[in-house]
Structures are given as structure tokens and as C-alpha cells.
Design a protein around this motif. Structure first.
Motif, PDB file in Angstrom:
ATOM      1  N   ALA A 205       0.830  -1.209   0.000  1.00  0.00           N
ATOM      2  CA  ALA A 205       0.000   0.000   0.000  1.00  0.00           C
ATOM      3  C   ALA A 205       0.862   1.256   0.000  1.00  0.00           C
ATOM      4  N   ILE A 206       0.313   2.341  -0.489  1.00  0.00           N
ATOM      5  CA  ILE A 206       1.013   3.622  -0.455  1.00  0.00           C
ATOM      6  C   ILE A 206       1.252   3.996   1.003  1.00  0.00           C
ATOM      7  N   PRO A 207       2.500   4.281   1.390  1.00  0.00           N
ATOM      8  CA  PRO A 207       2.819   4.486   2.808  1.00  0.00           C
ATOM      9  C   PRO A 207       2.208   5.768   3.373  1.00  0.00           C
ATOM     10  N   PRO A 208       1.994   5.783   4.697  1.00  0.00           N
ATOM     11  CA  PRO A 208       1.331   6.934   5.312  1.00  0.00           C
ATOM     12  C   PRO A 208       2.094   8.243   5.190  1.00  0.00           C
ATOM     13  N   HIS A 209       3.431   8.193   5.078  1.00  0.00           N
ATOM     14  CA  HIS A 209       4.174   9.455   4.999  1.00  0.00           C
ATOM     15  C   HIS A 209       3.898  10.204   3.696  1.00  0.00           C
ATOM     16  N   LEU A 210       3.328   9.516   2.703  1.00  0.00           N
ATOM     17  CA  LEU A 210       2.931  10.177   1.462  1.00  0.00           C
ATOM     18  C   LEU A 210       1.515  10.738   1.547  1.00  0.00           C
ATOM     19  N   ASP A 211       0.849  10.491   2.662  1.00  0.00           N
ATOM     20  CA  ASP A 211      -0.473  11.034   2.965  1.00  0.00           C
ATOM     21  C   ASP A 211      -1.500  10.765   1.868  1.00  0.00           C
ATOM     22  N   ILE A 229      -6.174  -1.335  10.766  1.00  0.00           N
ATOM     23  CA  ILE A 229      -4.746  -1.530  10.493  1.00  0.00           C
ATOM     24  C   ILE A 229      -4.135  -0.261   9.923  1.00  0.00           C
ATOM     25  N   LEU A 230      -4.851   0.393   9.031  1.00  0.00           N
ATOM     26  CA  LEU A 230      -4.332   1.619   8.424  1.00  0.00           C
ATOM     27  C   LEU A 230      -4.068   2.692   9.477  1.00  0.00           C
ATOM     28  N   VAL A 231      -5.013   2.876  10.371  1.00  0.00           N
ATOM     29  CA  VAL A 231      -4.840   3.888  11.420  1.00  0.00           C
ATOM     30  C   VAL A 231      -3.671   3.514  12.327  1.00  0.00           C
ATOM     31  N   ASP A 232      -3.592   2.244  12.722  1.00  0.00           N
ATOM     32  CA  ASP A 232      -2.490   1.787  13.579  1.00  0.00           C
ATOM     33  C   ASP A 232      -1.140   1.933  12.893  1.00  0.00           C
ATOM     34  N   SER A 233      -1.142   1.906  11.555  1.00  0.00           N
ATOM     35  CA  SER A 233       0.107   2.011  10.793  1.00  0.00           C
ATOM     36  C   SER A 233       0.510   3.463  10.525  1.00  0.00           C
ATOM     37  N   GLY A 234      -0.310   4.400  10.953  1.00  0.00           N
ATOM     38  CA  GLY A 234       0.069   5.796  10.815  1.00  0.00           C
ATOM     39  C   GLY A 234      -0.704   6.608   9.807  1.00  0.00           C
ATOM     40  N   HIS A 235      -1.690   5.996   9.141  1.00  0.00           N
ATOM     41  CA  HIS A 235      -2.506   6.769   8.201  1.00  0.00           C
ATOM     42  C   HIS A 235      -3.452   7.679   8.975  1.00  0.00           C
ATOM     43  N   PRO A 237      -6.742   9.256  10.070  1.00  0.00           N
ATOM     44  CA  PRO A 237      -8.139   8.789   9.994  1.00  0.00           C
ATOM     45  C   PRO A 237      -8.998   9.623   9.054  1.00  0.00           C
ATOM     46  N   ASP A 238      -8.726  10.936   8.983  1.00  0.00           N
ATOM     47  CA  ASP A 238      -9.553  11.787   8.132  1.00  0.00           C
ATOM     48  C   ASP A 238      -9.265  11.589   6.644  1.00  0.00           C
ATOM     49  N   ARG A 239      -8.242  10.805   6.320  1.00  0.00           N
ATOM     50  CA  ARG A 239      -7.911  10.511   4.923  1.00  0.00           C
ATOM     51  C   ARG A 239      -8.413   9.133   4.508  1.00  0.00           C
ATOM     52  N   ILE A 240      -9.069   8.420   5.432  1.00  0.00           N
ATOM     53  CA  ILE A 240      -9.572   7.080   5.145  1.00  0.00           C
ATOM     54  C   ILE A 240     -11.082   7.150   4.972  1.00  0.00           C
ATOM     55  N   ARG A 241     -11.557   6.781   3.807  1.00  0.00           N
ATOM     56  CA  ARG A 241     -12.987   6.802   3.526  1.00  0.00           C
ATOM     57  C   ARG A 241     -13.459   5.368   3.305  1.00  0.00           C
ATOM     58  N   THR A 242     -14.540   5.014   3.954  1.00  0.00           N
ATOM     59  CA  THR A 242     -14.988   3.623   3.917  1.00  0.00           C
ATOM     60  C   THR A 242     -16.425   3.502   3.438  1.00  0.00           C
ATOM     61  N   GLU A 243     -16.703   2.362   2.824  1.00  0.00           N
ATOM     62  CA  GLU A 243     -18.055   2.018   2.386  1.00  0.00           C
ATOM     63  C   GLU A 243     -18.265   0.545   2.711  1.00  0.00           C
ATOM     64  N   ARG A 244     -19.294   0.235   3.473  1.00  0.00           N
ATOM     65  CA  ARG A 244     -19.561  -1.139   3.911  1.00  0.00           C
ATOM     66  C   ARG A 244     -20.829  -1.661   3.263  1.00  0.00           C
ATOM     67  N   PHE A 245     -20.900  -2.977   3.104  1.00  0.00           N
ATOM     68  CA  PHE A 245     -22.119  -3.581   2.594  1.00  0.00           C
ATOM     69  C   PHE A 245     -22.201  -5.027   3.024  1.00  0.00           C
ATOM     70  N   GLY A 246     -23.412  -5.562   2.952  1.00  0.00           N
ATOM     71  CA  GLY A 246     -23.617  -7.008   3.099  1.00  0.00           C
ATOM     72  C   GLY A 246     -23.250  -7.551   4.462  1.00  0.00           C
ATOM     73  N   PRO A 247     -22.950  -8.863   4.510  1.00  0.00           N
ATOM     74  CA  PRO A 247     -22.674  -9.552   5.766  1.00  0.00           C
ATOM     75  C   PRO A 247     -21.339  -9.126   6.354  1.00  0.00           C
ATOM     76  N   THR A 248     -21.063  -9.634   7.530  1.00  0.00           N
ATOM     77  CA  THR A 248     -19.846  -9.224   8.241  1.00  0.00           C
ATOM     78  C   THR A 248     -18.652 -10.076   7.860  1.00  0.00           C
ATOM     79  N   GLY A 249     -18.797 -11.033   6.974  1.00  0.00           N
ATOM     80  CA  GLY A 249     -17.707 -11.946   6.647  1.00  0.00           C
ATOM     81  C   GLY A 249     -16.643 -11.337   5.768  1.00  0.00           C
ATOM     82  N   GLU A 250     -15.550 -12.056   5.573  1.00  0.00           N
ATOM     83  CA  GLU A 250     -14.435 -11.613   4.743  1.00  0.00           C
ATOM     84  C   GLU A 250     -14.593 -12.162   3.340  1.00  0.00           C
ATOM     85  N   PRO A 251     -14.013 -11.480   2.312  1.00  0.00           N
ATOM     86  CA  PRO A 251     -14.006 -12.019   0.961  1.00  0.00           C
ATOM     87  C   PRO A 251     -13.002 -13.149   0.840  1.00  0.00           C
TER      88      PRO A 251
END
Length: 251
Positions: A205-211, A229-235, A237-251
Motif C-alpha cells: 500500500a502507499i505508505p502513510p508518509h505520502l499522505d 490496520i491503516l490507522v495503527d500504521s500511521g494513516h 483517519p480523516d484521509r480514510i474513507r470507507t463504504e460497507r455492505f452485506g454480511p460481516t464476513g471476509e471475501p
């Protein structure tokens, strides 16, 4: 365009099916011609409403999977077992059929070519659909911002848009594509073979220091894990945009 989008959110339009693309055994892209369509931004979605002969109605939301092209609107639908809408869209809908559609909807999970800074896209399963609209928009515009797509699927046969994504990545104009297979993989597969974790994100992934601006879309569990994980790695939070759908399982 934004004003038109707000104005038309509650306006149902009649959309005619003009093309059907079988993406995988369980995923289909439906292309509509929508007279009166006000346009949309990559990342927005639409509501689709089906009405049975007895008057019963079922409604679901689907991400738009291609950038604006006149009055054409594309959605990519994964069949959900026992679903009310997706089995019909994937298995029974025909070219020439008409259904009701309204949108575009959403203003937070959107991206436009020309925005400053790198863009990291992370998709799980069918959550790649709105991200594909962004990839296609970036490829068509030929803008300079770096863009990387990290795409997690159950198996190689579940990768949607595979040929197109490979062609875009091969063009080497600043768009990178990385696949992750979580449940099965073919002999000789040299990519990742596990669920997205900190090791994968730190490696590709593009590293957090590149914002970067990060867009994450997929099942709820997938999105929450990746965002944490992204937040814990230094990204930021205001630069992370999320969209959720469907069940809680993993792909």
C-alpha cells in the motif's frame, strides 16, 4: 452536477437495460440507458427498485462501477443467495427490460481525477465496484496522481474486471494493481494467499508518509479490519474513507 444529484435523489427514473456483461459465475455488470440522468461521480451509488405483478416492491443500493458517460449507468451486482433483488439482476434480467432507478447518491465516498495527492484503493469481493469507477476515471483522464488498487478475492475466478485491470496496470501510467486470493489459488500463483493484514498493507500500500487518500470498500468485517490496520500504521483517519455492505464476513 452536485446540485442535480441532490435534487434527483428521490426521483425514480425508468432505466432500460442496454447491455449485460457476465463478469464471473456469480457477478454481472448491468448497463442502463437512463433518460434524464444528471451525471455522477466515481464512488456514488444508485437505488434499484423492482415491482412484482402483485405490487410487492423490493429495493437495494448498488455502486456505480463506471465513470460518467452521458446517460449510461453501469452497476456490477453479485448474486446473494436468498436475496430479493440480486438473483433477478444476475440471472433473469434481459436486454430491453426496464426497471426503476434513482440517484446518484452519496458525496463522501467519491473521487475525481485531478485531485492532489496519491490514491490508495482497497476492495474486498464485490466492493471493488465503486473503486473500479475510480480506476476507469483515472485511466481515461490520464492525470498524474499515483493510484494503487489492492483487491482481495476468494479465488482467481472471483476476480471481477480481471482482463481490464491487467491491461490498465500494464499501461504503466501510474496505476498499480495487486491481487490477493484468500481461499484458493492456481498452481504457480506468485501473489498473496491470505487475508489482508498489516504485513500486506505495509508491503504494497502507499505508505502513510505520502499522505494518500484511502478508499476502502467491501463487507463490514473486511472494511473495519483494514481501516483499523491503516490507522495503527500511521494513516490519518480523516484521509480514510470507507463504504460497507452485506454480511460481516471476509471475501
Amino acid at each position: 452536477m452536485a446540485g442535480a444529484a441532490v435534487q434527483r435523489r428521490l426521483t425514480w427514473l425508468v432505466a432500460e437495460v442496454v447491455d449485460l456483461i457476465e463478469e464471473t459465475a456469480t457477478v454481472r455488470t448491468v448497463v442502463f440507458e437512463v433518460p434524464g440522468w444528471a451525471g455522477h461521480l466515481p464512488g456514488q451509488h444508485v437505488d434499484v427498485r423492482l415491482t412484482a405483478e402483485d405490487g410487492y416492491r423490493a429495493q437495494r443500493s448498488y455502486s456505480i462501477s463506471a465513470p460518467e458517460e452521458g446517460t449510461r449507468v453501469e452497476i456490477t451486482v453479485e448474486r446473494v443467495e436468498d436475496g430479493e433483488v440480486s438473483p433477478f439482476l444476475v440471472e433473469d434480467l434481459l436486454v430491453g427490460d426496464r426497471i426503476e432507478l434513482r440517484g446518484p447518491i452519496g458525496g463522501y465516498f467519491v473521487w475525481e481525477p485531478g485531485r492532489d495527492g496519491p490514491v490508495q484503493l482497497i476492495g474486498g469481493g464485490a466492493g471493488v465496484a465503486p473503486l473500479m469507477a475510480m480506476v476507469r476515471a483515472r485511466a481515461a483522464a490520464g492525470t498524474a496522481e499515483p493510484m494503487a488498487l489492492l483487491y482481495s478475492a476468494r479465488s482467481e475466478s472471483d476476480i471481477v474486471y480481471r482482463a481490464e485491470l491487467d491491461a490498465i496496470a500494464k499501461a504503466s501510467d501510474g496505476i498499480e494493481v495487486t491481487y490477493i486470493l484468500t481461499r484458493s489459488w492456481p498452481p504457480g500463483w506468485d501473489g498473496f494467499t491470505k487475508r489482508v493484514d498489516r504485513e500486506i498493507l505495509e508491503e504494497v500500500a502507499i505508505p502513510p508518509h505520502l499522505d494518500p487518500t484511502v478508499f476502502v470498500c467491501g463487507p463490514t468485517g473486511f472494511v473495519e479490519t483494514v481501516a483499523s490496520i491503516l490507522v495503527d500504521s500511521g494513516h490519518r483517519p480523516d484521509r480514510i474513507r470507507t463504504e460497507r455492505f452485506g454480511p460481516t464476513g471476509e471475501p
